[in-house]
Design a protein around this motif. Structure first.
Motif, PDB file in Angstrom:
ATOM      1  N   LEU A   8       0.832  -1.209   0.000  1.00 32.07           N
ATOM      2  CA  LEU A   8       0.000   0.000   0.000  1.00 32.07           C
ATOM      3  C   LEU A   8       0.866   1.259   0.000  1.00 32.07           C
ATOM      4  O   LEU A   8       0.515   2.265  -0.627  1.00 32.07           O
ATOM      5  N   LYS A   9       2.015   1.189   0.683  1.00 30.52           N
ATOM      6  CA  LYS A   9       2.915   2.340   0.735  1.00 30.52           C
ATOM      7  C   LYS A   9       3.521   2.618  -0.631  1.00 30.52           C
ATOM      8  O   LYS A   9       3.709   3.773  -1.025  1.00 30.52           O
ATOM      9  N   ASN A  10       3.829   1.539  -1.365  1.00 29.56           N
ATOM     10  CA  ASN A  10       4.443   1.688  -2.685  1.00 29.56           C
ATOM     11  C   ASN A  10       3.423   1.857  -3.802  1.00 29.56           C
ATOM     12  O   ASN A  10       3.797   1.933  -4.972  1.00 29.56           O
ATOM     13  N   LEU A  11       2.138   1.895  -3.442  1.00 34.51           N
ATOM     14  CA  LEU A  11       1.092   1.987  -4.445  1.00 34.51           C
ATOM     15  C   LEU A  11       1.113   3.360  -5.112  1.00 34.51           C
ATOM     16  O   LEU A  11       1.097   4.389  -4.447  1.00 34.51           O
ATOM     17  N   ASP A  12       1.202   3.346  -6.415  1.00 33.25           N
ATOM     18  CA  ASP A  12       1.193   4.575  -7.196  1.00 33.25           C
ATOM     19  C   ASP A  12      -0.235   4.868  -7.631  1.00 33.25           C
ATOM     20  O   ASP A  12      -0.816   4.143  -8.442  1.00 33.25           O
ATOM     21  N   LEU A  13      -0.803   5.938  -7.091  1.00 29.49           N
ATOM     22  CA  LEU A  13      -2.204   6.251  -7.370  1.00 29.49           C
ATOM     23  C   LEU A  13      -2.425   6.702  -8.810  1.00 29.49           C
ATOM     24  O   LEU A  13      -3.569   6.755  -9.275  1.00 29.49           O
ATOM     25  N   PHE A  14      -1.355   7.048  -9.518  1.00 33.93           N
ATOM     26  CA  PHE A  14      -1.495   7.531 -10.888  1.00 33.93           C
ATOM     27  C   PHE A  14      -0.945   6.532 -11.904  1.00 33.93           C
ATOM     28  O   PHE A  14      -0.746   6.886 -13.062  1.00 33.93           O
ATOM     29  N   SER A  15      -0.704   5.294 -11.471  1.00 36.14           N
ATOM     30  CA  SER A  15      -0.143   4.298 -12.382  1.00 36.14           C
ATOM     31  C   SER A  15      -1.207   3.783 -13.341  1.00 36.14           C
ATOM     32  O   SER A  15      -2.410   3.762 -13.033  1.00 36.14           O
ATOM     33  N   LEU A  16      -0.754   3.363 -14.523  1.00 38.44           N
ATOM     34  CA  LEU A  16      -1.671   2.801 -15.518  1.00 38.44           C
ATOM     35  C   LEU A  16      -2.277   1.509 -15.005  1.00 38.44           C
ATOM     36  O   LEU A  16      -3.460   1.231 -15.262  1.00 38.44           O
ATOM     37  N   ARG A  17      -1.513   0.730 -14.276  1.00 34.02           N
ATOM     38  CA  ARG A  17      -2.015  -0.534 -13.738  1.00 34.02           C
ATOM     39  C   ARG A  17      -3.209  -0.299 -12.813  1.00 34.02           C
ATOM     40  O   ARG A  17      -4.243  -0.973 -12.919  1.00 34.02           O
ATOM     41  N   ILE A 196      -3.379  -7.586 -15.591  1.00 33.12           N
ATOM     42  CA  ILE A 196      -2.850  -6.305 -16.040  1.00 33.12           C
ATOM     43  C   ILE A 196      -1.379  -6.173 -15.689  1.00 33.12           C
ATOM     44  O   ILE A 196      -0.573  -5.685 -16.487  1.00 33.12           O
ATOM     45  N   GLN A 197      -1.012  -6.633 -14.467  1.00 35.80           N
ATOM     46  CA  GLN A 197       0.404  -6.599 -14.088  1.00 35.80           C
ATOM     47  C   GLN A 197       1.246  -7.436 -15.055  1.00 35.80           C
ATOM     48  O   GLN A 197       2.332  -7.013 -15.476  1.00 35.80           O
ATOM     49  N   TYR A 198       0.721  -8.606 -15.403  1.00 36.95           N
ATOM     50  CA  TYR A 198       1.435  -9.465 -16.347  1.00 36.95           C
ATOM     51  C   TYR A 198       1.514  -8.811 -17.727  1.00 36.95           C
ATOM     52  O   TYR A 198       2.554  -8.858 -18.397  1.00 36.95           O
ATOM     53  N   SER A 199       0.426  -8.166 -18.143  1.00 34.77           N
ATOM     54  CA  SER A 199       0.396  -7.537 -19.465  1.00 34.77           C
ATOM     55  C   SER A 199       1.320  -6.331 -19.543  1.00 34.77           C
ATOM     56  O   SER A 199       1.851  -6.021 -20.613  1.00 34.77           O
ATOM     57  N   LEU A 200       1.498  -5.628 -18.402  1.00 39.39           N
ATOM     58  CA  LEU A 200       2.345  -4.433 -18.394  1.00 39.39           C
ATOM     59  C   LEU A 200       3.812  -4.742 -18.125  1.00 39.39           C
ATOM     60  O   LEU A 200       4.637  -3.817 -18.119  1.00 39.39           O
ATOM     61  N   GLN A 201       4.144  -6.004 -17.873  1.00 37.36           N
ATOM     62  CA  GLN A 201       5.542  -6.354 -17.612  1.00 37.36           C
ATOM     63  C   GLN A 201       6.483  -5.950 -18.746  1.00 37.36           C
ATOM     64  O   GLN A 201       7.586  -5.452 -18.487  1.00 37.36           O
ATOM     65  N   PRO A 202       6.096  -6.146 -20.028  1.00 39.47           N
ATOM     66  CA  PRO A 202       7.003  -5.692 -21.095  1.00 39.47           C
ATOM     67  C   PRO A 202       7.309  -4.202 -21.022  1.00 39.47           C
ATOM     68  O   PRO A 202       8.448  -3.785 -21.260  1.00 39.47           O
ATOM     69  N   LEU A 203       6.304  -3.380 -20.673  1.00 39.25           N
ATOM     70  CA  LEU A 203       6.556  -1.948 -20.537  1.00 39.25           C
ATOM     71  C   LEU A 203       7.492  -1.661 -19.370  1.00 39.25           C
ATOM     72  O   LEU A 203       8.366  -0.789 -19.462  1.00 39.25           O
ATOM     73  N   CYS A 204       7.305  -2.392 -18.253  1.00 36.80           N
ATOM     74  CA  CYS A 204       8.206  -2.222 -17.105  1.00 36.80           C
ATOM     75  C   CYS A 204       9.628  -2.628 -17.476  1.00 36.80           C
ATOM     76  O   CYS A 204      10.606  -1.955 -17.105  1.00 36.80           O
ATOM     77  N   GLN A 205       9.770  -3.738 -18.205  1.00 37.67           N
ATOM     78  CA  GLN A 205      11.092  -4.170 -18.648  1.00 37.67           C
ATOM     79  C   GLN A 205      11.724  -3.131 -19.567  1.00 37.67           C
ATOM     80  O   GLN A 205      12.916  -2.834 -19.470  1.00 37.67           O
ATOM     81  N   LEU A 206      10.903  -2.564 -20.460  1.00 38.20           N
ATOM     82  CA  LEU A 206      11.411  -1.534 -21.362  1.00 38.20           C
ATOM     83  C   LEU A 206      11.873  -0.311 -20.577  1.00 38.20           C
ATOM     84  O   LEU A 206      12.917   0.284 -20.884  1.00 38.20           O
ATOM     85  N   SER A 207      11.107   0.054 -19.549  1.00 42.37           N
ATOM     86  CA  SER A 207      11.488   1.189 -18.704  1.00 42.37           C
ATOM     87  C   SER A 207      12.792   0.916 -17.966  1.00 42.37           C
ATOM     88  O   SER A 207      13.665   1.785 -17.872  1.00 42.37           O
ATOM     89  N   GLN A 208      12.946  -0.314 -17.438  1.00 38.30           N
ATOM     90  CA  GLN A 208      14.175  -0.664 -16.737  1.00 38.30           C
ATOM     91  C   GLN A 208      15.371  -0.676 -17.685  1.00 38.30           C
ATOM     92  O   GLN A 208      16.473  -0.258 -17.316  1.00 38.30           O
ATOM     93  N   MET A 209      15.154  -1.145 -18.902  1.00 34.41           N
ATOM     94  CA  MET A 209      16.250  -1.186 -19.880  1.00 34.41           C
ATOM     95  C   MET A 209      16.719   0.221 -20.248  1.00 34.41           C
ATOM     96  O   MET A 209      17.917   0.487 -20.346  1.00 34.41           O
ATOM     97  N   ASP A 226      11.533 -10.245 -26.345  1.00 31.32           N
ATOM     98  CA  ASP A 226      11.157 -11.440 -27.108  1.00 31.32           C
ATOM     99  C   ASP A 226       9.656 -11.676 -27.116  1.00 31.32           C
ATOM    100  O   ASP A 226       9.044 -11.827 -28.167  1.00 31.32           O
ATOM    101  N   ASN A 227       9.056 -11.755 -25.931  1.00 32.44           N
ATOM    102  CA  ASN A 227       7.653 -12.174 -25.823  1.00 32.44           C
ATOM    103  C   ASN A 227       6.695 -11.008 -25.620  1.00 32.44           C
ATOM    104  O   ASN A 227       5.606 -11.181 -25.085  1.00 32.44           O
ATOM    105  N   ALA A 228       7.100  -9.842 -26.038  1.00 32.39           N
ATOM    106  CA  ALA A 228       6.258  -8.664 -25.837  1.00 32.39           C
ATOM    107  C   ALA A 228       5.217  -8.567 -26.951  1.00 32.39           C
ATOM    108  O   ALA A 228       5.413  -9.082 -28.046  1.00 32.39           O
ATOM    109  N   PRO A 229       4.091  -7.883 -26.670  1.00 32.79           N
ATOM    110  CA  PRO A 229       3.104  -7.627 -27.734  1.00 32.79           C
ATOM    111  C   PRO A 229       3.722  -6.803 -28.860  1.00 32.79           C
ATOM    112  O   PRO A 229       4.727  -6.112 -28.664  1.00 32.79           O
TER     113      PRO A 229
END
Length: 474
Positions: A8-17, A196-209, A226-229
């Motif tokens: 709850l502390k790390n919850l981003d109220l403005f996140s797309l997820r 949704i978390q699983y679907s947004l993982q490619p975007l998170c990976q892209l952000s980390q990269m 590799d396995n991104a949409p």
């Protein structure tokens, strides 16, 4: 519990997820809630219609029975007999005469409490529509209408059916349906959140990269998943091309700064030399000419140093800045720097050290330039009657150099930016009083190039302390 609190502390109220989860969950809740309400209403209507049909059968049959019994016995007796035959423990009948008084009723009506009978009677005063009435913890379906036999008006017929058992079962089923709907909404929300978390993982990976790409890696950066949409893959390709264009632009800018700095430094050095030569033979010059030549020489010297700083920065960005790392005694090096600084300033500069010798491996000329820049910075941003102190110490495997002043201090919100290129705390200062904004950037570049780090601590109106940490020879 701790994990939940941390989440709850790390919850981003403005996140797309979170937005997608709330949006889809709300839509699902509305659909399920509407379906549950519609189902409840429909089942209630079916229950009422079923009893309405049964009551209508009684209403249609009663005149026929009354006529049949009236042929065999007295009319009033036949009427009572017909009502008794159609009554049971759950179905009650009574007839009101023209004076709105009960003339004939089912024997089972007396089984109800007086308060229940009175409330039922008060309901019959109004226009009766077949519907469910809640009376004293019981549920009844009432229906009323005129009773006529062979065109003769006998009174108003009222049929009361006790449906408490069915209604209780219906309400229990509604409660179960509500609980099931709430559980279904919670389950759907959790499933949606994980999906949704699983679907947004490619975007998170892209952000980390992209977050770990440094300035030196811009040209070689390749973003691929590799396995991104397909949409995310297209975004990665677009970002890769953007990084490539940024790398080319940055390289051109770096090359331009380096070339300009190199090409301008030589003619300016020659100009500065001629100016100094003329000033040395100033016997034939007027005071105005001497002042003009001194100003020109000072500006040329400042420009040469600025170009040298730009050239050093360009070399550092290109990876061509070389360091001549050799072993030196830090105490002796700092003492030499202080002696040089005293020649160009009338300030009191002292050295404090309880450890000798402090031996380290460094680039002599680069470290000397770093210390001169910090001392020059302390001179510019502190009153002329305050001393400047250099403190030397050794901590673990680090040599610590602190340059302390009692000046104006640096605001806290600006302390993280003072090592940026061309950044000055006071933009109103000219280069003659506040420098070009490259001095501290050169300090950071040189110190980090020698394997150390630099930091600052400052308080307004109390002064600043610049701390340099360099590895020592163990």
């Amino acid at each position: 519990m701790k994990q939940i609190k941390q989440s709850l502390k790390n919850l981003d109220l403005f996140s797309l997820r979170l937005r997608l989860t709330i949006g889809i969950s709300t839509f699902s809740a509305l659909i399920l809630g509407s379906l549950a309400v519609w189902t409840s209403h429909k089942m209630q209507q079916i229950l009422i219609d079923s009893h309405k049909h049964n009551i209508q059968q009684i209403v249609d049959r009663l005149p026929h029975d009354i006529q049949l019994y009236s042929e065999m016995m007295q009319p009033e007796t036949g009427l009572q007999k017909a009502i008794n035959n159609l009554s049971n423990s759950n179905t009650l009948l009574f007839i009101k005469n023209s004076d709105n008084q009960i003339s004939i009723k089912s024997p089972t009506l007396s089984l109800l409490s007086d308060s229940t009978v009175n409330k039922l009677m008060s309901i019959t005063q109004m226009s009766i529509k077949p519907q469910i009435y809640h009376v004293n913890q019981s549920y009844f379906v009432l229906s009323g209408g005129s009773l006529q036999v062979q065109g003769k008006f006998l009174g108003k017929l009222f049929v009361v059916r006790d449906i408490s058992r069915e209604q209780m079962m219906f309400m229990a089923m509604i409660r179960s349906l509500s609980i099931a709907s709430i559980l279904a909404i919670i389950l759907i929300t959790l499933v949606i959140a994980f999906y949704i978390q699983y679907s947004l993982q490619p975007l998170c990976q892209l952000s980390q990269m992209t977050a770990v790409i440094s300035l030196e890696d811009l040209g070689q950066a390749q973003l691929y998943l590799d396995n991104a949409p397909s949409e995310v893959k297209e975004l990665a390709q677009t970002l890769t091309m953007l990084l490539s264009r940024l790398s080319q632009s940055w390289e051109k800018e770096r090359q331009f700064v380096s070339n300009v700095s190199h090409e301008l430094r030589t003619p300016l050095t020659i100009v500065h030399g001629y100016l100094q030569s003329v000033l040395r033979r100033q016997s034939n010059l007027t005071e105005i000419q001497i002042e003009a030549l001194e100003t020109a020489a000072s500006e040329a010297d400042h420009t040469i140093r600025l170009l040298q700083d730009l050239l050093d920065i360009a070399r550092a960005d290109s990876g061509y800045l070389r360091f001549q790392m050799k072993s030196y005694i830090l105490n002796d090096l700092v003492e030499e720097v202080v002696m040089m600084a005293k020649k160009y300033s009338d300030r009191t500069i002292t050295i404090e050290s309880s450890i000798y010798p402090i031996e380290l491996k460094t680039d002599y000329s680069r470290l000397k330039q770093v210390l001169l820049n910090l001392i020059d910075n302390a001179v510019k941003y502190s009153p002329s009657n305050t001393p400047i102190t250099l403190k030397l110490n050794r901590f673990h495997h680090q040599a610590i150099i602190e340059v302390c002043d009692h000046g104006y201090g640096i605001p806290l919100q600006q302390q993280e930016r003072i090592f940026e290129r061309f950044y000055r705390v006071d933009e109103s200062r000219s280069h003659t009083t506040g420098g070009s904004g490259l001095g501290l950037s050169i300090v950071k570049t040189f110190v980090e190039g020698m394997g150390g780090n630099v930091s600052v601590k400052s308080k307004l109106e109390e002064g600043s302390v610049f701390t340099i940490s360099l590895p020592i020879i163990s």
